[in-house]
Every structure is written in structure tokens, then in C-alpha cells.
Enzyme design. Sequence first.
Site, PDB file in Angstrom:
ATOM      1  N   ASP A   1       0.838  -1.200   0.000  1.00 11.73           N
ATOM      2  CA  ASP A   1       0.000   0.000   0.000  1.00 11.73           C
ATOM      3  C   ASP A   1       0.872   1.248   0.000  1.00 11.73           C
ATOM      4  O   ASP A   1       1.730   1.423   0.871  1.00 11.73           O
ATOM      5  CB  ASP A   1      -0.908   0.008   1.227  1.00 11.73           C
ATOM      6  CG  ASP A   1      -1.806   1.229   1.270  1.00 11.73           C
ATOM      7  OD1 ASP A   1      -2.901   1.173   0.675  1.00 11.73           O
ATOM      8  OD2 ASP A   1      -1.418   2.244   1.876  1.00 11.73           O
TER       9      ASP A   1
ATOM     10  N   TYR B   1       3.035  10.245  -0.781  1.00 13.53           N
ATOM     11  CA  TYR B   1       4.141   9.832   0.076  1.00 13.53           C
ATOM     12  C   TYR B   1       5.465  10.157  -0.610  1.00 13.53           C
ATOM     13  O   TYR B   1       5.792   9.603  -1.663  1.00 13.53           O
ATOM     14  CB  TYR B   1       4.084   8.338   0.387  1.00 13.53           C
ATOM     15  CG  TYR B   1       2.858   7.878   1.139  1.00 13.53           C
ATOM     16  CD1 TYR B   1       2.087   8.766   1.887  1.00 13.53           C
ATOM     17  CD2 TYR B   1       2.473   6.548   1.114  1.00 13.53           C
ATOM     18  CE1 TYR B   1       0.969   8.345   2.566  1.00 13.53           C
ATOM     19  CE2 TYR B   1       1.348   6.108   1.802  1.00 13.53           C
ATOM     20  CZ  TYR B   1       0.593   7.015   2.523  1.00 13.53           C
ATOM     21  OH  TYR B   1      -0.524   6.583   3.201  1.00 13.53           O
TER      22      TYR B   1
ATOM     23  N   ARG C   1      10.802   0.166   7.108  1.00  9.67           N
ATOM     24  CA  ARG C   1      11.795   0.853   6.282  1.00  9.67           C
ATOM     25  C   ARG C   1      12.971  -0.040   5.939  1.00  9.67           C
ATOM     26  O   ARG C   1      13.767   0.294   5.073  1.00  9.67           O
ATOM     27  CB  ARG C   1      12.311   2.098   7.022  1.00  9.67           C
ATOM     28  CG  ARG C   1      11.240   3.057   7.420  1.00  9.67           C
ATOM     29  CD  ARG C   1      11.787   4.240   8.192  1.00  9.67           C
ATOM     30  NE  ARG C   1      12.615   5.082   7.346  1.00  9.67           N
ATOM     31  CZ  ARG C   1      12.830   6.374   7.582  1.00  9.67           C
ATOM     32  NH1 ARG C   1      12.262   6.953   8.615  1.00  9.67           N
ATOM     33  NH2 ARG C   1      13.598   7.069   6.798  1.00  9.67           N
TER      34      ARG C   1
ATOM     35  N   GLN D   1      12.707  -5.206   9.806  1.00  9.70           N
ATOM     36  CA  GLN D   1      11.518  -4.765  10.527  1.00  9.70           C
ATOM     37  C   GLN D   1      10.285  -5.604  10.176  1.00  9.70           C
ATOM     38  O   GLN D   1       9.248  -5.481  10.814  1.00  9.70           O
ATOM     39  CB  GLN D   1      11.252  -3.285  10.241  1.00  9.70           C
ATOM     40  CG  GLN D   1      12.316  -2.380  10.843  1.00  9.70           C
ATOM     41  CD  GLN D   1      12.115  -0.915  10.508  1.00  9.70           C
ATOM     42  OE1 GLN D   1      11.554  -0.559   9.471  1.00  9.70           O
ATOM     43  NE2 GLN D   1      12.574  -0.044  11.385  1.00  9.70           N
TER      44      GLN D   1
END
Length: 331
Positions: free
Chosen positions: A52, A57, A282, A286
Site C-alpha cells: 500500500d 508519500y 523501512r 523490521q
Amino acid sequence: METIQLPNSDLKPSRIALGTWAIGGWKWGGTDEKQSIATVQSAVERGITCIDTAAVYGFGESERLVGKALKEGGIRDQAVLATKCGLNWNDDGPYRDASRGRIEQEINDSLKRLQTDYIDLYQLHWPDPTVDVEEAATVLKELKESGKIRAVGVSNFSVEQMRAFEKICPLSTMQPPYNLFERDIESSILPAVREDGVGTLTYGALCRGLLSGKMNRDTTFNGDDLRKSDPKFQSPRFEQYISAVEKLDAYAQEHYNKRVLHLALRWLLDQPGVSVALWGARRPDQLDPANEVMGWSLDDKAMRDIDAILSECITDPVGPEFMAPPTRNEA
């Protein structure tokens, strides 16, 4: 990875989706291109097939990086690619613009940046009070009929706005903010999407990192990090939320041998009406906790225990209202 069938489409996204607001340098500070590309590719390899993003952004940079990652990895056909329209920007930042001309420009710009000839899920990012909902719905319906998009969604809409949109164009998804700390949608939006048969992509699963378990009372934020202006991260609220995180983490370890991050995501996926939980990352590492969220669930007692912890710790809760961009007139 769990998947789910979205209404009004043949799309079957993973129940955890990679949200790329942190990729592209908008909201959370700078970004690293190689790491960003590796994160997208790693997500798909792990079965997190829903990606998404949004035109706004990084002011196009996030879409460019997502498109490059999918193209270079040869994995476009493995991904359910979702992006958003309806925001414009100037030197002062983003503002709402869901006019026909803006959406028609955005779809072509997004397709180019994403290096694809279709978008799986195209979402109107914010309602624009200067434009009739029917106008935006008509444009998106036309884009679906043209084959440029496969399904239509809206984000940050009220129930009334969603239903006005649905009169013109069938919806596959609604994308509202929702997490353990921000639960306003429970009173109206979640019952409405269940009634209307609309799927949800909920964003903010970890409440801008609060529920990651990586923060403490001394954590600070620098540069253009959005959390500098988020009331949750200002004293005395910040201390209340950190106290809740500590107790939730202890509860997760005691009862499930998990951490607060896993508990927060599992709680979200176990809520009736939630289809997909967006999770920002990022770096590839993660994404590591994703597997720890699958294969178990929270029972009714656990849900009550969690609510008790929240009531005990957080005496002055606040929602995500500060995140709303201005209208064209305000901009």
C-alpha cells in the site's frame, strides 16, 4: 501468510500489508533507496503480498521506489498493489484535491511511477469538501471500467461519505486509522462496513511506533518526523501511553510468550470487520515479527484484560485527528 478475499473484486491480499508511508521520506524523515527496495521485495518473498502506497508519500518518491522494487524483482504479478489519489501539494505541503482533473492526472502519473499498466486497488485518500463525492466516485468508476484499476477504495471517509460514494461506484475497501490506542471507528465505521460488505485496510497498526515496544519515556524525535506534532508523543500523554505499552508487553509475554508488537497486530486482525492491517517498515529486518502474528488468536477474556490495561493507564486519550490535511481553500 493469511489472505482474504476483498468484496467487489477478485483480489486476495495478505492480511498483513506493507504500508510504505515510511518509504520515500515523507512523515518520518529521510529514506535509503536500497533499503526501501529491499524492504518491498522482502515483504513479497515473505508472503506479505499487499503493498500500500500513495502518490503523496514522498511526493511521488514512494510510488517510484515501490515500482522499481517490483519491476527489478520481477514480482509485480505476485503483489496486490494499492495506491491512493485525491491529494495535491505545493511548497507548504499536501492538501485535498479530489477534482476530476486532479484524479485523471494522478492515475497516469502513478502508473508511470509504479511502472505498471494497472493498479489493483485505487483509493481516494481523503474526502474533499470542495468536490461532490459523486464526482470523485464517477471518475473512479470510469477508471475501473477502463481497466486502469481493478478495484476501488476510500480512505478516511465517514459512514455517510462512504455510502454516498457507494451509490455511484461499488467499493471494495475502506481505509481508516485503527489500533489499540485509536478506536473511534468501533462505534460507527466498523459496523457500517460489516453491514455493507466492504473490506477494510486499517492503517496505523502500531500507532506510529508506540506499540512497537521500542520506545521509552526518554525517546525523542528529530527533523521532520511527524511525531513531533502528534499529541500522543507529548507529555503527560506520552508517559501514559508508554505505561500502557509496558503493561501490554508484560501481558503478552506472560500469556503468549509474545511481545507487545505481536499482541497489537493480532488484536487488530481479530477485530470483526478488519480485513487487512497495514504495517510500516523501512528495512527488511523490521518485517521479521510478521510470522509471530500468525497461527494464534485472542479470546474474549484476553480482549477484556487488554481493555482493562488501557483504561487503567490512559486517562486522557487522543485520536489521530491532527493528521488530516487542509482543503484547497485552506491551503
